[in-house]
Design an enzyme around this catalytic site. Structure first.
Site, PDB file in Angstrom:
ATOM      1  N   LYS A 191      62.982 -37.166  33.102  1.00 41.88           N
ATOM      2  CA  LYS A 191      64.408 -37.503  32.964  1.00 41.88           C
ATOM      3  C   LYS A 191      64.767 -37.512  31.485  1.00 41.88           C
ATOM      4  CE  LYS A 191      67.339 -40.600  32.268  1.00 41.88           C
ATOM      5  NZ  LYS A 191      68.412 -40.122  31.370  1.00 41.88           N
ATOM      6  N   GLY A 244      62.068 -45.058  24.428  1.00 39.33           N
ATOM      7  CA  GLY A 244      63.478 -45.411  24.246  1.00 39.33           C
ATOM      8  C   GLY A 244      63.577 -46.786  23.621  1.00 39.33           C
ATOM      9  N   SER A 245      64.693 -47.448  23.843  1.00 38.23           N
ATOM     10  CA  SER A 245      64.938 -48.726  23.181  1.00 38.23           C
ATOM     11  C   SER A 245      64.151 -49.859  23.845  1.00 38.23           C
ATOM     12  CB  SER A 245      66.430 -49.050  23.255  1.00 38.23           C
ATOM     13  OG  SER A 245      66.818 -49.194  24.609  1.00 38.23           O
ATOM     14  N   ARG A 247      65.359 -52.678  24.599  1.00 40.43           N
ATOM     15  CA  ARG A 247      66.227 -53.305  25.617  1.00 40.43           C
ATOM     16  C   ARG A 247      66.017 -52.654  26.982  1.00 40.43           C
ATOM     17  NH1 ARG A 247      71.345 -52.503  27.754  1.00 40.43           N
ATOM     18  NH2 ARG A 247      71.685 -50.596  26.569  1.00 40.43           N
ATOM     19  N   GLU A 267      57.153 -46.938  25.101  1.00 45.65           N
ATOM     20  CA  GLU A 267      57.188 -46.645  23.658  1.00 45.65           C
ATOM     21  C   GLU A 267      58.598 -46.982  23.202  1.00 45.65           C
ATOM     22  OE1 GLU A 267      54.617 -45.546  21.958  1.00 45.65           O
ATOM     23  OE2 GLU A 267      53.298 -45.118  23.646  1.00 45.65           O
ATOM     24  N   CYS A 302      62.096 -43.477  15.413  1.00 40.25           N
ATOM     25  CA  CYS A 302      61.603 -44.813  15.789  1.00 40.25           C
ATOM     26  C   CYS A 302      60.807 -45.446  14.656  1.00 40.25           C
ATOM     27  CB  CYS A 302      60.769 -44.720  17.059  1.00 40.25           C
ATOM     28  SG  CYS A 302      59.443 -43.496  16.945  1.00 40.25           S
ATOM     29  N   GLU A 402      67.413 -52.737  14.841  1.00 37.09           N
ATOM     30  CA  GLU A 402      67.180 -51.302  14.692  1.00 37.09           C
ATOM     31  C   GLU A 402      68.529 -50.584  14.657  1.00 37.09           C
ATOM     32  OE1 GLU A 402      65.568 -49.001  17.979  1.00 37.09           O
ATOM     33  OE2 GLU A 402      64.257 -47.950  16.576  1.00 37.09           O
TER      34      GLU A 402
HETATM   35  P1  NAD Z   1      67.648 -45.752  25.411  1.00 36.92           P
HETATM   36  O1  NAD Z   1      66.706 -46.857  25.719  1.00 36.92           O
HETATM   37  O2  NAD Z   1      69.090 -46.035  25.402  1.00 36.92           O
HETATM   38  O3  NAD Z   1      67.452 -44.551  26.459  1.00 36.92           O
HETATM   39  C1  NAD Z   1      66.179 -43.949  26.655  1.00 36.92           C
HETATM   40  C2  NAD Z   1      66.167 -43.282  28.014  1.00 36.92           C
HETATM   41  O4  NAD Z   1      66.289 -44.299  29.008  1.00 36.92           O
HETATM   42  C3  NAD Z   1      67.310 -42.309  28.243  1.00 36.92           C
HETATM   43  O5  NAD Z   1      66.839 -41.193  28.970  1.00 36.92           O
HETATM   44  C4  NAD Z   1      68.276 -43.120  29.086  1.00 36.92           C
HETATM   45  O6  NAD Z   1      69.113 -42.343  29.913  1.00 36.92           O
HETATM   46  C5  NAD Z   1      67.314 -43.948  29.919  1.00 36.92           C
HETATM   47  N1  NAD Z   1      67.889 -45.181  30.482  1.00 36.92           N
HETATM   48  C6  NAD Z   1      68.927 -45.921  29.991  1.00 36.92           C
HETATM   49  N2  NAD Z   1      69.183 -46.951  30.823  1.00 36.92           N
HETATM   50  C7  NAD Z   1      68.298 -46.868  31.841  1.00 36.92           C
HETATM   51  C8  NAD Z   1      68.061 -47.651  33.010  1.00 36.92           C
HETATM   52  N3  NAD Z   1      68.803 -48.727  33.287  1.00 36.92           N
HETATM   53  N4  NAD Z   1      67.074 -47.279  33.839  1.00 36.92           N
HETATM   54  C9  NAD Z   1      66.320 -46.197  33.567  1.00 36.92           C
HETATM   55  N5  NAD Z   1      66.502 -45.409  32.493  1.00 36.92           N
HETATM   56  C10 NAD Z   1      67.477 -45.746  31.629  1.00 36.92           C
HETATM   57  O7  NAD Z   1      67.154 -45.144  24.036  1.00 36.92           O
HETATM   58  P2  NAD Z   1      67.792 -43.935  23.228  1.00 36.92           P
HETATM   59  O8  NAD Z   1      69.058 -44.414  22.601  1.00 36.92           O
HETATM   60  O9  NAD Z   1      67.814 -42.719  24.067  1.00 36.92           O
HETATM   61  O10 NAD Z   1      66.683 -43.681  22.113  1.00 36.92           O
HETATM   62  C11 NAD Z   1      66.590 -44.445  20.957  1.00 36.92           C
HETATM   63  C12 NAD Z   1      65.486 -45.463  21.069  1.00 36.92           C
HETATM   64  O11 NAD Z   1      64.257 -44.804  21.355  1.00 36.92           O
HETATM   65  C13 NAD Z   1      65.268 -46.209  19.770  1.00 36.92           C
HETATM   66  O12 NAD Z   1      65.101 -47.576  20.050  1.00 36.92           O
HETATM   67  C14 NAD Z   1      63.972 -45.605  19.241  1.00 36.92           C
HETATM   68  O13 NAD Z   1      63.253 -46.446  18.377  1.00 36.92           O
HETATM   69  C15 NAD Z   1      63.242 -45.330  20.505  1.00 36.92           C
HETATM   70  N6  NAD Z   1      62.175 -44.349  20.297  1.00 36.92           N
HETATM   71  C16 NAD Z   1      60.878 -44.780  20.327  1.00 36.92           C
HETATM   72  C17 NAD Z   1      59.831 -43.878  20.098  1.00 36.92           C
HETATM   73  C18 NAD Z   1      58.400 -44.324  20.168  1.00 36.92           C
HETATM   74  O14 NAD Z   1      57.531 -43.469  20.287  1.00 36.92           O
HETATM   75  N7  NAD Z   1      58.112 -45.612  20.103  1.00 36.92           N
HETATM   76  C19 NAD Z   1      60.133 -42.544  19.845  1.00 36.92           C
HETATM   77  C20 NAD Z   1      61.463 -42.143  19.828  1.00 36.92           C
HETATM   78  C21 NAD Z   1      62.481 -43.050  20.065  1.00 36.92           C
END
Ligand code: NAD
Length: 498
Positions: A191, A244-245, A247, A267, A302, A402
């Protein structure tokens, strides 16, 4: 650096046929409810594609196909050496289509084309190739049993894997998951982020062309609260891997607990300290690197070195050097220009977030040294100048939260203990860096820093050979290296009476 000019890239942009449908069981198809969302380029707000907006029904279909494919054994029971051959071909196809993938990534996400070509495409290819090459070299174990028993400790693929990824390195993040997941024999539902789904959709066809059986890799674009949530709550998804985040990562743990206790590997975000001691070997190099650590990929990284901790005795001199480096080398330009080093932020929402933090920094009393403005607005794109704040305290929002944009906070410290205390005073623990010519100090700092990666006299180094992931609220589990295979396999003990 690419030899293709901006004009040539723009011509290719006009010719590009962009696929926006989802990919289930080896075929592109519309979302079952026929819903789409507009995929807009952050470079100029042009409509790139209408992309399938998948939801629960599509998740049901993809999971049931993935399960059937997994149970059939067409991929899961294939000898590792044969899975390796298919994945090596997939890696080759990524390289062969590298320019197309780079263009899609830049148009969709706003990063400079030079970076898409030099960083994202090779790292994506490498993640698939490295995992493929590893899979026929990983052996199982025989337990230390008594004479009349044989204990086999074997690894099996977990089954159906859902991989939910972010928008900042779309295909690279996807393939850090796909490499070990597919090599281990699982069926996967990917996804991508709704903000940058295009390369994931394209990769599905390349994997099929490489010989991956239909149903082994499915791609479901759509919103997190719709298809992402449906996958995370699904009773027949065995493992959920996420980048992702923090949160959303926490939310996914709740979904797993509310459903089938699927394994969840996360992650998440970061607020990484980049610590410069007065005895850094080369302050010029440290300053140029500090600038790159916040400006590369528009700060949408990140591991961005977003907290610059500088020893008080050299702070003013060092801030001046970082400011010069940002102004000379990291000004936003057109992302399709091969000379550009800072592109567009991913969308209006992210731009508003970044500008909001810049205002917050000023309101809380930090001193704006350079940057701070939205620029190139006439292009219709989302460009923000790399921004440097001095006189930041670790209590300010710009130091605690962040931002995920090009905003750097300088915090000064006196001595080793204070540096480590400030560095660790965060909910995150993804990465950290230390600049010193004292080897013992570097090692002691590395031991004391609560972070998954520590760099000494450099920033953001890494390849497939070492694990990548975070302490604390930066996540659990690791991408890359042989450790990544732990997430995609279950351990089984088989006891045989002899
Ligand atoms: P995000 O958490 O908003 O979204 C990440 C993914 O989760 C997206 O595909 C989104 O559609 C999905 N998502 C959102 N709500 C969801 C839910 N309720 N249920 C299931 N899936 C859901 O993050 P973002 O804005 O896409 O990316 C930025 C974040 O990613 C930053 O916090 C960054 O630090 C982190 N990040 C971490 C790494 C790592 O390796 N640690 C690498 C890259 C990015």
């Amino acid at each position: 650096m690419s030899q293709i000019s901006k004009t040539d890239w723009e011509a290719r942009y006009e010719q590009l046929q962009i696929e926006g449908r989802c990919f289930i069981n080896g075929q592109y198809r519309e979302a079952q409810q026929q819903q789409t969302f507009d995929c807009i380029s952050p470079i100029d707000q042009r409509l790139l594609a209408r992309v399938a907006s998948c939801d629960q029904e599509d998740a049901e279909l993809a999971v049931s196909n993935a399960r059937q494919t997994f149970v059939s054994g067409v991929w899961s029971r294939l000898a590792p050496v044969r899975r390796k051959a298919v994945l090596l071909r997939f890696a080759e196809l990524i390289t062969e289509h590298g320019e197309e993938l780079a263009l899609l990534e830049t148009l969709d996400m706003g990063k400079p084309i030079g970076d898409s070509l030099a960083v994202d495409v090779p790292a994506t290819e490498c993640a698939i190739r490295w995992s493929a090459e590893a899979i026929d070299k990983i052996y199982d174990e025989v337990a230390a049993t008594g004479h009349d028993e044989l204990g086999l400790v074997t690894r099996e693929p977990v089954g159906v894997v859902a991989a939910i990824v972010p928008w900042n390195f779309p295909m690279m993040m996807a393939c850090w998951k796909l490499g070990p997941a597919l090599a281990s024999g699982n069926s996967v539902i990917l996804k991508p982020s709704e903000k940058s789904p295009l390369t994931a959709i394209r990769l599905a066809a390349l994997a099929l062309e490489a010989g991956l059986p239909a149903g082994v890799l499915n791609v479901l674009p759509g919103y997190g609260h719709a298809v992402g949530k449906a996958l995370a709550l699904h009773m027949d998804v065995d493992t959920l891997v996420f980048t992702g985040s923090s949160r959303i990562a926490k939310q996914l743990m709740i979904y797993a607990g509310e459903s089938n206790m699927k394994r969840v590997w996360l992650e998440a975000g970061g607020k990484s300290p980049n610590i410069v001691f007065a005895d850094a070997p080369d302050l010029g190099e440290a300053a140029r690197t500090a600038a790159a650590a916040i400006a590369f990929n528009q700060g949408e990284v990140c591991t961005a070195g977003s907290r610059l901790l500088v020893e008080a005795s050299i702070k003013d001199l060092f801030v001046e050097k970082v400011a010069n480096a940002l102004q000379e080398h990291w000004q936003p330009g057109h992302p399709l220009d091969p000379q550009t080093r800072v592109g567009a932020l991913v969308d209006q929402g992210q731009t508003d977030t970044v500008l909001g933090y810049i205002r917050a920094g000023q309101e809380e009393g930090a001193r704006l040294v350079v940057g701070g403005r939205r620029v190139r607005q006439e292009s219709g794109g989302f460009f923000v100048e790399p921004t440097l704040f001095d006189d930041v305290t670790n209590e300010m929002r710009i130091a605690r939260e962040e931002i995920f944009g090009p905003v750097l906070s300088v915090i000064s410290f006196e001595g080793f203990e204070e540096a480590i205390a400030i560095a660790n005073d965060t909910i995150y623990g993804l990465a950290a860096a230390v600049w010193t010519r004292d080897l013992s100090k570097a090692h002691l700092a590395s031991k004391a820093l609560r972070a998954g990666s520590v760099w000494v006299n450099q920033y953001d180094s890494g390849d497939m050979t070492a694990p990548f992931g975070g302490f604390k609220q930066s996540g659990n589990g690791r991408d890359k290296s042989l450790h990544a295979f732990d997430k995609y396999t279950e351990l089984k003990a088989t006891w045989i009476k002899l």
